[in-house]
Design an enzyme around this catalytic site. Structure first.
Site, mmCIF file in Angstrom:
data_model
loop_
_atom_site.group_PDB
_atom_site.id
_atom_site.type_symbol
_atom_site.label_atom_id
_atom_site.label_comp_id
_atom_site.label_asym_id
_atom_site.label_seq_id
_atom_site.Cartn_x
_atom_site.Cartn_y
_atom_site.Cartn_z
ATOM 1 N N GLY A 194 52.316 32.624 23.003
ATOM 2 C CA GLY A 194 53.163 32.125 21.938
ATOM 3 C C GLY A 194 54.143 31.080 22.437
ATOM 4 O O GLY A 194 54.466 30.119 21.726
ATOM 5 N N THR A 195 54.636 31.266 23.651
ATOM 6 C CA THR A 195 55.541 30.271 24.239
ATOM 7 C C THR A 195 54.860 28.922 24.373
ATOM 8 O O THR A 195 55.446 27.885 24.044
ATOM 9 C CB THR A 195 56.047 30.763 25.612
ATOM 10 O OG1 THR A 195 56.837 31.942 25.428
ATOM 11 C CG2 THR A 195 56.884 29.699 26.298
ATOM 12 N N CYS A 236 76.237 43.586 29.163
ATOM 13 C CA CYS A 236 76.484 44.597 30.197
ATOM 14 C C CYS A 236 75.179 45.154 30.742
ATOM 15 O O CYS A 236 74.978 46.363 30.786
ATOM 16 C CB CYS A 236 77.331 45.725 29.636
ATOM 17 S SG CYS A 236 78.624 45.212 28.521
ATOM 18 N N GLN A 238 57.672 37.098 15.183
ATOM 19 C CA GLN A 238 58.110 38.443 14.816
ATOM 20 C C GLN A 238 57.618 38.879 13.443
ATOM 21 O O GLN A 238 57.514 40.071 13.175
ATOM 22 C CB GLN A 238 59.641 38.518 14.853
ATOM 23 C CG GLN A 238 60.230 38.541 16.241
ATOM 24 C CD GLN A 238 59.833 39.774 17.035
ATOM 25 O OE1 GLN A 238 59.527 40.823 16.482
ATOM 26 N NE2 GLN A 238 59.821 39.643 18.358
ATOM 27 N N SER A 291 52.456 34.770 18.324
ATOM 28 C CA SER A 291 51.997 35.385 19.563
ATOM 29 C C SER A 291 51.364 36.733 19.261
ATOM 30 O O SER A 291 51.970 37.579 18.600
ATOM 31 C CB SER A 291 53.179 35.554 20.520
ATOM 32 O OG SER A 291 52.762 36.033 21.775
ATOM 33 N N ALA A 292 50.146 36.956 19.772
ATOM 34 C CA ALA A 292 49.362 38.136 19.397
ATOM 35 C C ALA A 292 49.991 39.444 19.844
ATOM 36 O O ALA A 292 49.862 40.461 19.154
ATOM 37 C CB ALA A 292 47.946 38.013 19.962
ATOM 38 N N HIS A 293 50.653 39.469 21.002
ATOM 39 C CA HIS A 293 51.163 40.753 21.479
ATOM 40 C C HIS A 293 52.336 41.269 20.653
ATOM 41 O O HIS A 293 52.754 42.416 20.815
ATOM 42 C CB HIS A 293 51.554 40.665 22.965
ATOM 43 C CG HIS A 293 52.805 39.899 23.240
ATOM 44 N ND1 HIS A 293 52.837 38.533 23.344
ATOM 45 C CD2 HIS A 293 54.072 40.323 23.445
ATOM 46 C CE1 HIS A 293 54.075 38.144 23.603
ATOM 47 N NE2 HIS A 293 54.850 39.199 23.667
#
Length: 459
Positions: free
Chosen positions: A69-70, A320, A177, A194-196
């Site tokens: 996807g990136t 944090c 998403q 993105s498939a994952h």
């Protein structure tokens, strides 16, 4: 062990597993070859492209598969900017885009382009009017995610797309998403996913570019995937990705309603069970499976570790944690609390009992972490007019804890000034003031490094 981090990577869908195993036997050959094995592979590739295009809402010849996807985002941004270089070199992005979009924007700026970030409100959504106001001369491309990856807020894609159409500016939508939950509203020019994220295998992305959009692929290319994603296709993974996308879409209405009910329970119960909690993101226009909340006076890394010991896998945008020393850019843009930030994103099939157990163990874990940090406010009978707290060198959440401990020691109208060199303090101290209904006066640089954050007690 409950896995509550589907927004990072969803578990492999059973249909994806079946399709992957089957296509390993049938789809190993080169789909560009004309012999029998190649023709069989080509049929599988074409069928996968048609299925994915149907889910996206585009023509099959408008969609290519990428290695991630990136890569889809980077190729989409660079190709659209290059194709419209004569129009201008200005790129619009929302302030809460995924890092892949922001990294592409940084590369564009480094090459001499101009990048404008559109701010968001406290829910994480852009104002369509503010976005439209930036669609002036020289804008080559606009980018807007369909839904936020950290807080789940859905963006007003339809309204922004209409403004982009009126201005003649192509809109790239990062749908990573949301695509598994339904189609993106009409009007976009480019779309990446993105498939994952929907239960397909990792290593498969998709990029759709509408016909008529000026697009010039950058870098070396070859004859595969219309020259937009060079290299031999990972056909088994592509087939599994397309099959699982079709499967999750068929299940989306029923499963989305079921998960939304579980998330609604978390959104309602966490503030009741745990004091000093802020649930962030839009309460209505949001993804059905995702909820994010932040806990005051909590070390995010410790809280996530404690949840892991109890068997819950969650993630965080907190400052944090060992993975980051600054607050998430999403939380920072929203102006909400980053301390003790927990993102819960439920995968399909999550059991109601797992959510109930999460709600049972969370209060005790938060209380335990707060106790270890000494987050217990103290009071005194001798009220001061002003106090200075030196928290230089101390990391989130200590500066806010020290502020909370002494705010009761100044009279109403008095001030507490916190000295801190922690980047998170710039976000968390104003957020604390809003939660506690105290007045945030402002900040000033401290000689030698750090800032002084001044708070006036109002009640």
């Amino acid at each position: 062990m409950p896995y509550f981090d589907a927004a990072s990577a969803a578990p492999l869908h059973p249909v994806a597993r079946q399709a992957l195993l089957a296509s390993l036997d049938e789809g190993w050959a080169d789909p560009a070859r004309l012999y029998r094995e190649g023709r069989r592979a080509r049929l599988l590739l074409d069928a996968a492209r048609e299925a994915a295009a149907d889910a996206v809402g585009c023509r099959p010849d408008e969609l290519v598969f990428t290695p991630s996807g990136t890569r889809a985002v980077h190729s989409g941004v660079s190709g659209a900017l290059a194709g419209r270089r004569r129009v201008g070199r200005r790129l619009l992005v929302s302030a809460v885009e995924h890092s892949s979009v922001l990294h592409a924007a940084e590369a564009h700026a480094a090459a001499g382009g101009e990048v404008t970030e559109i701010p968001v409100g406290r829910t994480g959504a852009v104002d369509p009017a503010a976005f439209a106001a930036e669609l002036g001369e020289g804008v080559a491309l606009a980018c807007l995610q369909s839904a936020n990856h950290e807080v789940g807020t859905e963006q007003p894609v339809a309204e922004v797309a209409e403004a982009c159409r009126a201005a003649g500016v192509p809109l790239l939508v990062d749908a990573a998403q949301s695509l598994g939950w339904g189609p993106v509203p009409e009007g976009w020019s480019l779309l990446a996913a993105s498939a994952h994220k929907w239960g397909g295998p990792a290593g498969v992305g998709l990029l759709a570019v509408r016909k008529g959009v000026r697009f010039a692929p950058q870098g070396p290319s070859d004859e595969r995937e219309s020259g937009r994603a060079p290299g031999f296709e990972n056909l088994p993974a592509i087939v599994a990705a397309a099959a699982s996308l079709r499967a999750v879409r068929a299940e989306a209405a029923a499963e989305g309603a079921r998960l939304r009910a579980l998330v609604d329970r978390i959104r309602a119960r966490v503030p009741e069970l745990v004091p000093d909690v802020e649930v962030v993101g839009d309460p209505v226009r949001r993804l059905p499976h995702l909820v994010t909340f932040s806990c005051l006076y909590v070390d995010g890394e410790t809280l996530l570790a404690e949840l892991d010991r109890e068997g819950f896998s969650v993630s965080s945008g907190s400052s944090c944690t060992s993975s980051t020393l600054t607050p998430s850019h999403v939380l920072r843009a929203m102006g909400v609390l980053s301390e003790g930030n927990v993102r819960v994103s439920l995968p399909a099939g999550t059991e109601e009992a797992d959510v109930d157990r999460f709600l049972t163990v969370l209060p005790g874990l938060v209380a335990s972490v707060r106790e270890r940090l000494g987050a217990v406010p103290v009071t005194t009978d001798a009220l001061a007019g002003e106090l200075v707290v030196d928290a230089l060198g101390k990391r989130c959440p200590i500066p806010v804890i020290e502020l909370a401990k002494v705010i009761g020691s100044v009279r109403v109208g008095g001030t507490v000034t916190v000295l801190s060199d922690d980047e998170a303090a710039r976000l968390d101290i104003p957020a604390w003031c809003e939660m506690r209904e105290q007045e945030y006066v402002g900040e000033a640089a401290v000689p030698g490094g750090g800032h002084a954050y001044t708070v006036r007690r109002t009640s």
